[in-house]
Scaffold this active site. Structure first.
Site, mmCIF file in Angstrom:
data_model
loop_
_atom_site.group_PDB
_atom_site.id
_atom_site.type_symbol
_atom_site.label_atom_id
_atom_site.label_comp_id
_atom_site.label_asym_id
_atom_site.label_seq_id
_atom_site.Cartn_x
_atom_site.Cartn_y
_atom_site.Cartn_z
ATOM 1 N N ALA A 40 0.861 -1.193 0.000
ATOM 2 C CA ALA A 40 0.000 0.000 0.000
ATOM 3 C C ALA A 40 0.894 1.239 0.000
ATOM 4 C CB ALA A 40 -0.960 -0.003 1.194
ATOM 5 N N HIS A 48 6.497 5.835 2.398
ATOM 6 C CA HIS A 48 7.400 4.731 2.046
ATOM 7 C C HIS A 48 8.463 5.217 1.061
ATOM 8 C CE1 HIS A 48 3.518 2.392 2.826
ATOM 9 N NE2 HIS A 48 4.340 1.940 3.750
ATOM 10 N N GLN A 70 2.167 -9.857 13.161
ATOM 11 C CA GLN A 70 2.072 -8.614 13.930
ATOM 12 C C GLN A 70 0.651 -8.078 14.038
ATOM 13 O OE1 GLN A 70 4.804 -6.596 11.068
ATOM 14 N NE2 GLN A 70 3.519 -4.806 11.386
ATOM 15 N N LYS A 75 7.281 7.461 11.817
ATOM 16 C CA LYS A 75 5.823 7.338 11.991
ATOM 17 C C LYS A 75 5.510 6.266 13.041
ATOM 18 C CE LYS A 75 1.365 7.158 10.769
ATOM 19 N NZ LYS A 75 1.015 5.774 10.898
ATOM 20 N N ASP A 76 6.235 5.151 12.961
ATOM 21 C CA ASP A 76 6.089 4.061 13.936
ATOM 22 C C ASP A 76 7.260 4.187 14.923
ATOM 23 O OD1 ASP A 76 3.844 2.222 12.655
ATOM 24 O OD2 ASP A 76 5.110 2.977 11.055
HETATM 25 P P1 AMP Z 1 4.173 -0.167 6.727
HETATM 26 O O1 AMP Z 1 4.105 -0.573 5.286
HETATM 27 O O2 AMP Z 1 2.997 0.617 7.183
HETATM 28 O O3 AMP Z 1 4.565 -1.296 7.638
HETATM 29 O O4 AMP Z 1 5.372 0.857 6.802
HETATM 30 C C1 AMP Z 1 6.631 0.556 6.266
HETATM 31 C C2 AMP Z 1 7.607 1.610 6.720
HETATM 32 O O5 AMP Z 1 7.169 2.885 6.271
HETATM 33 C C3 AMP Z 1 7.722 1.684 8.236
HETATM 34 O O6 AMP Z 1 9.101 1.847 8.571
HETATM 35 C C4 AMP Z 1 6.906 2.892 8.571
HETATM 36 O O7 AMP Z 1 7.326 3.531 9.759
HETATM 37 C C5 AMP Z 1 7.161 3.770 7.371
HETATM 38 N N1 AMP Z 1 6.109 4.776 7.203
HETATM 39 C C6 AMP Z 1 4.772 4.573 7.230
HETATM 40 N N2 AMP Z 1 4.124 5.750 7.104
HETATM 41 C C7 AMP Z 1 5.072 6.718 7.000
HETATM 42 C C8 AMP Z 1 5.033 8.141 6.846
HETATM 43 N N3 AMP Z 1 3.885 8.808 6.797
HETATM 44 N N4 AMP Z 1 6.208 8.808 6.778
HETATM 45 C C9 AMP Z 1 7.391 8.134 6.845
HETATM 46 N N5 AMP Z 1 7.498 6.795 6.982
HETATM 47 C C10 AMP Z 1 6.352 6.096 7.053
#
Ligand code: AMP
Length: 286
Positions: A36, A41, A65, A153-154
């Site tokens: 997504a 990302h 998770q 963000k996380d």
């Molecule tokens: P996810 O696909 O949601 O597991 O996120 C993958 C990576 O993208 C993780 O390291 C998140 O912290 C990072 N991420 C998600 N949203 C953002 C954002 N708005 N800005 C920067 N990094 C992000």
């Protein structure tokens, strides 16, 4: 070229591709994602590209998770679009293993980081960080990158991963990327797609309140007063508040009274959607 049909699906193929780069003297960065793909990302891919010759983006929706009542099955999946976006963003290789490659029958190992995971998102999502630590340890061992990039963000997750890598002596540098936001301040997230148009209008109030807490702290308010006031304002705006917390930015320890250097973190529910966000104190410390 990172088209969906060019993605590598097995640990063996991933290692072969990375080995070829290493033989050519190139450095490698890994950007783990659950797909997504959005501009948040892609900012991590850009950060990775600036620090290594080659960028591997992984795409794996990690069942471990998610809690039993969470959105694993509903999580948005569109590998073709994700592959195109990652290619355009500068990724050299998409690693998109099947669940059976990642968790073969009999899989029975868990990586658990005890400190840092007990509260905040760990309290509301039992086992979540075990799932994160386990998949990240696997991805780092599978790819063996020089650097791996994760988003602020996380924020709790980023600290958990740094601790995991330190504790297990995994030879990789962990880099954190700043939060990418919509123009109105809402942090980009795959889960924003779940928001109704009405909820989407309210959602930026979360970031506004976090900035409000940071501003109050900078003016000398106590951590308790600032976070209690923010909780009340969020509730009045229609959020169900999981937590608003002022923490040590490195250890996540609770901070009380006046604070100069902190991270303000929050998790809220808006309808069926859980949103998280955080800001530094002082605010311009990003
Ligand atoms: P996810 O696909 O949601 O597991 O996120 C993958 C990576 O993208 C993780 O390291 C998140 O912290 C990072 N991420 C998600 N949203 C953002 C954002 N708005 N800005 C920067 N990094 C992000």
């Amino acid at each position: 070229m990172t088209r969906a049909e060019d993605a590598v699906r097995t640990v063996r193929d991933l290692r072969a591709r990375v080995a070829a780069w290493r033989d050519a003297g190139e450095t490698v960065a890994l950007v783990p994602t659950m797909g997504a793909i959005h501009a948040g990302h892609l900012s991590l891919v850009a950060l990775a590209k600036a620090q290594a010759d080659r960028v591997v983006a992984s795409l794996f929706v990690n069942s471990l998770q998610f809690g039993p009542r969470e959105d694993f099955h509903a999580y948005p999946r569109d590998e073709a679009n994700d592959a195109a976006a990652l290619t355009a963003g500068g990724s050299d290789l998409l690693y998109a293993p099947d669940a059976s490659e990642m968790y073969p029958p009999g899989f029975s190992t868990k990586v658990s980081v005890n400190d840092l995971t007990e509260d905040l998102c760990g309290a509301a999502r039992p086992n979540h960080f075990d799932g994160v630590a386990t998949i990240v340890a696997k991805l780092l061992l599978q790819c063996a990158p020089d650097i791996a990039v994760f988003g602020e963000k996380d924020y709790q997750q980023l600290l958990v991963i740094k601790r995991l890598v330190r504790d297990l002596n995994i030879p990789v540098e962990i880099a954190g990327g700043a939060i990418v936001r919509e123009d109105d301040g809402l942090a980009l997230s795959s889960r924003n797609a779940y928001l109704s148009p009405e909820e989407r209008k309210i959602a930026p109030v979360l970031y506004q309140n976090l900035c409000g807490v940071a501003g109050e702290l900078e003016k000398g308010s106590s951590a308790d007063d600032a976070s209690t006031a923010a909780r009340a304002k969020l509730e009045a705006s229609g959020f169900r508040v999981d937590y608003v917390a002022v923490r040590n930015p490195d250890t996540l320890e609770v901070l009380q009274g006046q604070v100069k250097d902190a991270r303000v973190l929050a998790a809220v529910h808006l309808g069926k959607t859980r949103l998280i966000d955080n800001v530094p104190v002082p605010l311009q410390a990003r």
